[in-house]
Design a protein around this motif. Structure first.
Motif, PDB file in Angstrom:
ATOM      1  N   GLU A  51      21.404  -0.407 -14.746  1.00 43.83           N
ATOM      2  CA  GLU A  51      22.564  -0.576 -15.458  1.00 43.83           C
ATOM      3  C   GLU A  51      24.021   0.192 -15.256  1.00 43.83           C
ATOM      4  O   GLU A  51      25.097  -0.368 -15.075  1.00 43.83           O
ATOM      5  CB  GLU A  51      22.345  -0.111 -17.044  1.00 43.83           C
ATOM      6  N   GLY A  52      24.053   1.408 -14.662  1.00 45.17           N
ATOM      7  CA  GLY A  52      25.148   2.101 -14.225  1.00 45.17           C
ATOM      8  C   GLY A  52      25.677   1.484 -13.144  1.00 45.17           C
ATOM      9  O   GLY A  52      27.053   1.194 -12.881  1.00 45.17           O
ATOM     10  N   ARG A  53      24.700   1.027 -11.915  1.00 45.18           N
ATOM     11  CA  ARG A  53      25.424   0.250 -10.718  1.00 45.18           C
ATOM     12  C   ARG A  53      25.783  -0.967 -11.352  1.00 45.18           C
ATOM     13  O   ARG A  53      26.723  -1.573 -10.585  1.00 45.18           O
ATOM     14  CB  ARG A  53      24.043   0.267  -9.761  1.00 45.18           C
ATOM     15  N   ALA A  54      25.458  -1.812 -12.112  1.00 47.86           N
ATOM     16  CA  ALA A  54      25.760  -3.003 -12.604  1.00 47.86           C
ATOM     17  C   ALA A  54      27.147  -2.890 -13.185  1.00 47.86           C
ATOM     18  O   ALA A  54      28.371  -3.724 -12.698  1.00 47.86           O
ATOM     19  CB  ALA A  54      25.056  -3.926 -13.455  1.00 47.86           C
ATOM     20  N   LYS A  55      27.550  -1.961 -13.891  1.00 48.65           N
ATOM     21  CA  LYS A  55      28.823  -1.818 -14.507  1.00 48.65           C
ATOM     22  C   LYS A  55      29.576  -1.336 -13.236  1.00 48.65           C
ATOM     23  O   LYS A  55      30.988  -1.908 -13.499  1.00 48.65           O
ATOM     24  CB  LYS A  55      28.695  -0.610 -15.698  1.00 48.65           C
ATOM     25  N   ASP A  56      29.321  -0.455 -12.697  1.00 44.89           N
ATOM     26  CA  ASP A  56      30.264   0.007 -11.403  1.00 44.89           C
ATOM     27  C   ASP A  56      30.487  -1.259 -10.696  1.00 44.89           C
ATOM     28  O   ASP A  56      31.721  -1.528 -10.218  1.00 44.89           O
ATOM     29  CB  ASP A  56      29.532   1.056 -10.525  1.00 44.89           C
ATOM     30  N   LEU A  57      29.668  -2.250 -10.202  1.00 51.42           N
ATOM     31  CA  LEU A  57      29.766  -3.252  -9.340  1.00 51.42           C
ATOM     32  C   LEU A  57      30.781  -4.254 -10.290  1.00 51.42           C
ATOM     33  O   LEU A  57      31.872  -4.942  -9.463  1.00 51.42           O
ATOM     34  CB  LEU A  57      28.522  -4.000  -9.146  1.00 51.42           C
ATOM     35  N   LEU A  58      30.734  -4.332 -11.469  1.00 51.51           N
ATOM     36  CA  LEU A  58      31.600  -5.396 -12.234  1.00 51.51           C
ATOM     37  C   LEU A  58      32.904  -4.952 -12.263  1.00 51.51           C
ATOM     38  O   LEU A  58      33.971  -5.484 -11.965  1.00 51.51           O
ATOM     39  CB  LEU A  58      30.874  -5.579 -13.764  1.00 51.51           C
ATOM     40  N   LEU A  59      33.087  -3.476 -12.256  1.00 49.04           N
ATOM     41  CA  LEU A  59      34.320  -2.851 -12.308  1.00 49.04           C
ATOM     42  C   LEU A  59      35.098  -3.080 -11.166  1.00 49.04           C
ATOM     43  O   LEU A  59      36.203  -3.286 -10.885  1.00 49.04           O
ATOM     44  CB  LEU A  59      34.034  -1.199 -12.662  1.00 49.04           C
ATOM     45  N   GLY A  65      39.956  -8.003  -7.687  1.00 49.74           N
ATOM     46  CA  GLY A  65      40.538  -9.343  -7.928  1.00 49.74           C
ATOM     47  C   GLY A  65      39.474 -10.566  -7.777  1.00 49.74           C
ATOM     48  O   GLY A  65      39.907 -11.782  -7.770  1.00 49.74           O
ATOM     49  N   VAL A  66      38.431 -10.209  -7.715  1.00 47.08           N
ATOM     50  CA  VAL A  66      37.166 -11.207  -7.386  1.00 47.08           C
ATOM     51  C   VAL A  66      36.926 -11.897  -8.619  1.00 47.08           C
ATOM     52  O   VAL A  66      36.352 -11.206  -9.508  1.00 47.08           O
ATOM     53  CB  VAL A  66      35.838 -10.605  -6.731  1.00 47.08           C
ATOM     54  N   GLU A  67      36.898 -13.187  -9.048  1.00 42.23           N
ATOM     55  CA  GLU A  67      36.328 -14.070 -10.229  1.00 42.23           C
ATOM     56  C   GLU A  67      34.957 -13.787 -10.110  1.00 42.23           C
ATOM     57  O   GLU A  67      34.262 -14.180  -9.170  1.00 42.23           O
ATOM     58  CB  GLU A  67      37.028 -15.413  -9.947  1.00 42.23           C
ATOM     59  N   VAL A  68      34.568 -13.470 -11.435  1.00 34.50           N
ATOM     60  CA  VAL A  68      32.890 -13.330 -11.732  1.00 34.50           C
ATOM     61  C   VAL A  68      32.699 -14.455 -12.586  1.00 34.50           C
ATOM     62  O   VAL A  68      33.187 -14.214 -13.919  1.00 34.50           O
ATOM     63  CB  VAL A  68      32.698 -11.979 -12.129  1.00 34.50           C
ATOM     64  N   SER A  69      32.051 -15.227 -12.551  1.00 36.93           N
ATOM     65  CA  SER A  69      31.470 -16.206 -13.634  1.00 36.93           C
ATOM     66  C   SER A  69      30.514 -15.763 -14.520  1.00 36.93           C
ATOM     67  O   SER A  69      30.219 -14.477 -14.038  1.00 36.93           O
ATOM     68  CB  SER A  69      30.858 -17.573 -12.689  1.00 36.93           C
ATOM     69  N   GLU A  70      30.581 -16.178 -15.539  1.00 45.37           N
ATOM     70  CA  GLU A  70      29.367 -15.786 -16.445  1.00 45.37           C
ATOM     71  C   GLU A  70      28.205 -15.639 -16.081  1.00 45.37           C
ATOM     72  O   GLU A  70      27.270 -14.864 -16.376  1.00 45.37           O
ATOM     73  CB  GLU A  70      29.554 -16.589 -17.906  1.00 45.37           C
ATOM     74  N   ALA A  71      27.609 -16.773 -15.066  1.00 49.56           N
ATOM     75  CA  ALA A  71      26.368 -16.718 -14.578  1.00 49.56           C
ATOM     76  C   ALA A  71      26.370 -15.573 -13.563  1.00 49.56           C
ATOM     77  O   ALA A  71      25.122 -14.984 -13.497  1.00 49.56           O
ATOM     78  CB  ALA A  71      26.179 -18.077 -13.867  1.00 49.56           C
ATOM     79  N   ASP A  72      27.200 -15.405 -12.755  1.00 53.71           N
ATOM     80  CA  ASP A  72      27.281 -14.143 -11.759  1.00 53.71           C
ATOM     81  C   ASP A  72      27.142 -12.934 -12.438  1.00 53.71           C
ATOM     82  O   ASP A  72      26.481 -11.791 -12.127  1.00 53.71           O
ATOM     83  CB  ASP A  72      28.436 -14.105 -10.825  1.00 53.71           C
ATOM     84  N   ARG A  73      27.863 -12.639 -13.838  1.00 54.54           N
ATOM     85  CA  ARG A  73      28.036 -11.577 -14.518  1.00 54.54           C
ATOM     86  C   ARG A  73      26.590 -11.369 -15.087  1.00 54.54           C
ATOM     87  O   ARG A  73      25.829 -10.050 -14.821  1.00 54.54           O
ATOM     88  CB  ARG A  73      28.840 -11.767 -15.678  1.00 54.54           C
ATOM     89  N   GLU A  74      25.902 -12.246 -15.538  1.00 57.90           N
ATOM     90  CA  GLU A  74      24.482 -12.240 -16.322  1.00 57.90           C
ATOM     91  C   GLU A  74      23.434 -11.868 -15.025  1.00 57.90           C
ATOM     92  O   GLU A  74      22.561 -11.144 -15.274  1.00 57.90           O
ATOM     93  CB  GLU A  74      24.082 -13.611 -16.823  1.00 57.90           C
ATOM     94  N   ARG A  75      23.654 -12.427 -13.846  1.00 56.92           N
ATOM     95  CA  ARG A  75      22.885 -11.923 -12.691  1.00 56.92           C
ATOM     96  C   ARG A  75      22.910 -10.582 -12.369  1.00 56.92           C
ATOM     97  O   ARG A  75      22.044 -10.138 -12.246  1.00 56.92           O
ATOM     98  CB  ARG A  75      23.298 -12.932 -11.558  1.00 56.92           C
ATOM     99  N   ILE A  76      24.128  -9.943 -12.377  1.00 59.89           N
ATOM    100  CA  ILE A  76      24.359  -8.599 -12.021  1.00 59.89           C
ATOM    101  C   ILE A  76      23.875  -7.776 -12.909  1.00 59.89           C
ATOM    102  O   ILE A  76      23.037  -6.895 -12.920  1.00 59.89           O
ATOM    103  CB  ILE A  76      25.864  -8.463 -11.803  1.00 59.89           C
TER     104      ILE A  76
END
Length: 113
Positions: A51-59, A65-76
């Motif tokens: 969970e921590g690594r996923a949050k860091d990755l999204l941050l 400036g990388v666009e993250v779709s909802e599907a990609d966000r859910e995957r991460i």
């Protein structure tokens, strides 16, 4: 808690987690296990690391400036393997899209989005 060796500590940690079940104390225990002590191998410790690594990755992606779709966000967020998330984080340092991050380097799993 102290122990003379790592194996004894791991045994106590695992037994404590199992004994706490789904109580409020278990939630407190999970937060204690999130301290980043890599020798903790319980399921809760692994989940918290992921969970921590996923949050860091999204941050990182957001700041890059990388666009993250909802599907990609859910995957991460839904990916439970901290090692794969760490690989994705490394790729995100130079990536310009999530497709670059998810590009296969031996990563196995469902292809989402």
């Amino acid at each position: 808690m102290s122990a003379d060796d790592e194996n004894t500590a791991t045994t106590f940690i695992e037994l404590t987690e199992q004994g706490l079940g789904a109580t409020q104390a278990a939630e407190l225990w999970r937060h204690l296990m999130a301290v980043g002590l890599s020798f903790f191998q319980s399921q809760t410790a692994q989940q918290l690391r992921a969970e921590g690594r996923a949050k860091d990755l999204l941050l990182l992606l957001g700041h890059g400036g990388v666009e993250v779709s909802e599907a990609d966000r859910e995957r991460i967020v839904g990916w439970g393997d901290p090692d794969v998330l760490g690989l994705w984080f490394s790729k995100a340092l130079t990536a310009t899209s999530t497709a670059e991050i998810f590009a296969s380097d031996g990563e196995a799993g469902p292809d989402v989005g």
